[in-house]
Design a protein around this motif. Structure first.
Motif, short mmCIF file in Angstrom:
data_model
loop_
_atom_site.label_atom_id
_atom_site.label_comp_id
_atom_site.label_asym_id
_atom_site.label_seq_id
_atom_site.Cartn_x
_atom_site.Cartn_y
_atom_site.Cartn_z
N ALA A 111 -9.36 -50.47 -47.20
CA ALA A 111 -9.86 -51.02 -48.58
C ALA A 111 -11.15 -51.42 -48.47
O ALA A 111 -11.74 -50.45 -47.35
N THR A 112 -11.72 -50.52 -49.66
CA THR A 112 -13.14 -50.24 -49.52
C THR A 112 -13.92 -51.00 -50.85
O THR A 112 -13.73 -51.80 -51.55
N SER A 113 -15.24 -51.36 -50.73
CA SER A 113 -16.07 -51.69 -51.19
C SER A 113 -17.24 -51.23 -51.50
O SER A 113 -17.79 -50.38 -50.87
N HIS A 114 -17.51 -50.29 -52.73
CA HIS A 114 -18.49 -49.65 -53.08
C HIS A 114 -20.09 -50.27 -53.78
O HIS A 114 -19.94 -51.20 -54.36
N CYS A 115 -21.37 -49.89 -53.02
CA CYS A 115 -22.35 -49.97 -53.47
C CYS A 115 -22.66 -49.06 -54.96
O CYS A 115 -22.32 -47.76 -54.26
N LEU A 116 -22.48 -49.02 -55.98
CA LEU A 116 -22.12 -48.18 -57.09
C LEU A 116 -23.85 -47.30 -57.52
O LEU A 116 -24.00 -46.73 -57.99
N GLY A 117 -24.96 -48.21 -57.27
CA GLY A 117 -26.23 -48.03 -57.35
C GLY A 117 -26.52 -47.93 -58.42
O GLY A 117 -26.15 -49.20 -59.43
N GLN A 118 -27.46 -47.15 -59.51
CA GLN A 118 -27.72 -46.84 -61.19
C GLN A 118 -27.50 -45.91 -61.31
O GLN A 118 -27.57 -45.46 -62.97
N ASN A 119 -25.95 -45.28 -61.03
CA ASN A 119 -25.73 -44.23 -61.64
C ASN A 119 -25.21 -44.20 -62.56
O ASN A 119 -24.91 -43.42 -63.80
N PHE A 120 -23.62 -45.20 -62.24
CA PHE A 120 -23.23 -45.07 -63.56
C PHE A 120 -23.75 -46.36 -64.46
O PHE A 120 -23.90 -45.76 -65.70
N ALA A 121 -24.38 -46.99 -64.75
CA ALA A 121 -25.82 -47.35 -65.69
C ALA A 121 -26.33 -46.56 -66.32
O ALA A 121 -26.54 -46.44 -67.70
N LYS A 122 -27.11 -45.42 -65.24
CA LYS A 122 -27.95 -44.63 -65.77
C LYS A 122 -26.30 -43.54 -66.65
O LYS A 122 -27.23 -43.58 -68.22
N MET A 123 -25.71 -43.80 -66.61
CA MET A 123 -24.57 -42.51 -67.31
C MET A 123 -24.32 -43.17 -68.74
O MET A 123 -23.60 -42.21 -69.43
N PHE A 124 -23.66 -45.03 -68.34
CA PHE A 124 -22.94 -45.40 -69.43
C PHE A 124 -24.50 -46.85 -69.92
O PHE A 124 -24.24 -47.40 -70.94
#
Length: 516
Positions: free
Chosen positions: A258-271
């Motif tokens: 199983a995985t638990s990811h920190c996405l940071g702010q990358n998707f926040a920037k894109m969306f």
């Protein structure tokens, strides 16, 4: 591993499919259910046979897709019950987002979609008409959800936003499909969260990872290592990925549990997911996503199964105790049946999952084999002698041990036995896994350990080019080696320790090996 379901699709003989066609006497001759393959001789065929014969799955006419039968779905529901209760304590809310995503939204986060591109399935027609634009079936839901996060999050008061959905996803795998382990459609939960600060996101990543460890170790009795993925192996588009990693000694392969990811702010920037902070300035959110899947069931089968079939840990067994009447010739069958019904009632009333097998067209021996194949942790047999002595005979699935216990102590003894089986399965699996761990320091030691199906712990310089080089140098019929994770529990790294692959100064210990 085999993806064919034809071999071992049922038990040997005419009574195999659970019907009972034919004359009673003929059916009574059927006392044994057999496995055609042994776990140590042909692991792939053995695994395919176990998941079919135990009635967990049925093969479907589209490769890589499987029918999950009640014996598998009930295990999934037991895991779901635990996990749902735990994430609700963390204020997660249930959502359901659509299965489809438009091409332009999917393409928005470039690194992310590149990571999934080969596996994305597309809908291009409605009836005989071509769609104006193709629509993707979700391989994961970041791009489905985040345009709406942008709409819903305006102020710091809207944070944290924490949602979870239980759903299916489609990844059009082209490598060997394997039930539970690698399929084109699978079930999972996926959590998606947004926070005002990185500290909050970091904290949640580890909270969820600990829940995944508990699913594997406390429920499925599978030992796992918690750690961080390399930059090369992390979630596409994310900041960093943590995982729980299991290992299958028979194949010498690691498996991501199983995985638990920190996405940071990358998707926040894109969306454009921003909020107004308490000072009135605009900031981007910090995001996480995390998931575990029905793969967990396959890992459990591989870990505990034996040459008789499935072995289920009591905490996830749909039936924990199966009661079987053993009416010898001239026995008081009514009294025996009554004692069996009483035992089942008592156990169910005490919170155990118990059932009674009263099928008259099968011999007790056939029933023993049937329930052993299905992995039921405890079998209770009641015959004339047991009736006379006010006792029951209890047989353990994990080690075959038999014990007679007084009916008066049934509940206490069954509880103690089930607890012991649960602990014993984890202990045995951990001993097997630990026996496969090999600490190495040089390239020669690494290749020897790899060929010996080891879980390799090696000092590494933590450079992506070196990992790429290891992959290239180990590529072969069995697949290339790669990093599995850098365990949080780090052994001491003496000064001057060199990377096994590059000879540069080592920065950390990492697990390496082949994987599913």
């Amino acid at each position: 591993m085999s993806s064919g379901g034809g071999k071992g699709g049922g038990a040997k003989g005419g009574a195999a499919k659970g019907g009972g066609g034919g004359k009673k006497k003929e059916v009574k001759k059927e006392t044994k259910l057999g496995m055609a393959y042994k776990k140590d001789d042909n692991f792939g065929e053995w695994y395919s046979e176990v998941v079919v014969n135990s009635e967990m799955i049925e093969y479907y006419d589209i490769s890589g897709c499987y029918i999950l039968r009640p014996w598998a779905m009930e295990i999934w529901e037991l895991l779901k019950e635990f996990f749902d209760a735990e994430i609700k304590k963390l204020k997660l809310k249930p959502y359901y987002f659509p299965l489809f995503v438009t091409e332009n939204v999917l393409q928005k986060e470039k690194d992310h979609i590149e990571g999934f591109a080969p596996e994305v399935a597309w809908v291009t027609k409605s009836g005989k008409s071509d769609l104006e634009a193709p629509i993707a079936i979700r391989p994961t839901s970041e791009t489905v959800m985040y345009p709406y996060f942008s709409k819903w999050i305006r102020s710091h008061r809207d944070l944290p936003l924490r949602c979870n959905q239980w759903c299916n996803v489609v990844r059009w795998e082209f490598s060997n499909p394997t039930p539970f382990i690698r399929s084109r459609e699978f079930l999972w939960q996926e959590g998606h969260t947004a926070f005002a600060t990185k500290e909050e996101a970091d904290e949640e990543v580890l909270q969820i990872l600990e829940l995944y460890r508990r699913i594997y170790e406390e429920f499925l009795a599978v030992p796992v290592s918690k750690g961080r993925k390399s930059e090369m192996e992390k979630f596409a588009g994310g900041l960093y990925t943590t995982s729980v990693e299991a290992f299958v000694p028979n194949t010498g392969r690691g498996i991501q549990g199983a995985t638990s990811h920190c996405l940071g702010q990358n998707f926040a920037k894109m969306f454009d997911i921003t909020f107004e902070n308490e000072k009135g300035a605009r900031e981007m959110v910090w995001q996480n996503s995390w998931a575990y899947t029905t793969r967990s069931i396959g890992v459990m089968v591989m870990t505990h199964g034996d040459d008789k079939g499935l072995v289920l840990p009591p905490r996830v067994a749909p039936i924990q105790v199966i009661v079987i009447p053993v009416p010898y010739k001239d026995a008081d069958t009514t009294a025996i049946k009554g004692a069996c019904e009483s035992a089942v009632y008592t156990l169910n009333e005490s919170g155990f999952r118990a059932d009674l097998d009263t099928r008259e067209n099968y011999s007790p021996g056939w029933k023993y084999s049937h329930w052993e194949m299905k992995g039921v942790p405890l079998r209770i047999e009641i015959g004339p002698k047991d009736l006379a002595n006010q006792q029951v005979r209890v047989v353990r699935r994990d080690n075959g041990a038999k014990v007679d216990i007084p009916v008066a102590n049934l509940v206490e003894e069954v509880k103690a036995l089930l607890d012991d089986i649960q602990a014993n399965l984890l202990k045995a699996a951990k001993e097997k896994r630990d026996a496969c761990i090999e600490v190495i320091h040089t390239w020669d030691e690494f290749t020897t350990a790899l060929n010996n199906k080891r879980l390799i712990l090696a000092p590494w310089c933590d450079e992506e080019e070196v990992e790429k080089d290891v992959k290239a140098r180990t590529k072969g019929d069995l697949g290339a080696a790669k990093t599995l994770c850098t365990p949080f529990d780090q052994p001491e790294l003496p000064e001057g320790t060199l990377c096994f692959a590059s000879g540069k100064p080592a920065k950390k210990w990492s697990f390496w090996g082949r994987s599913y």
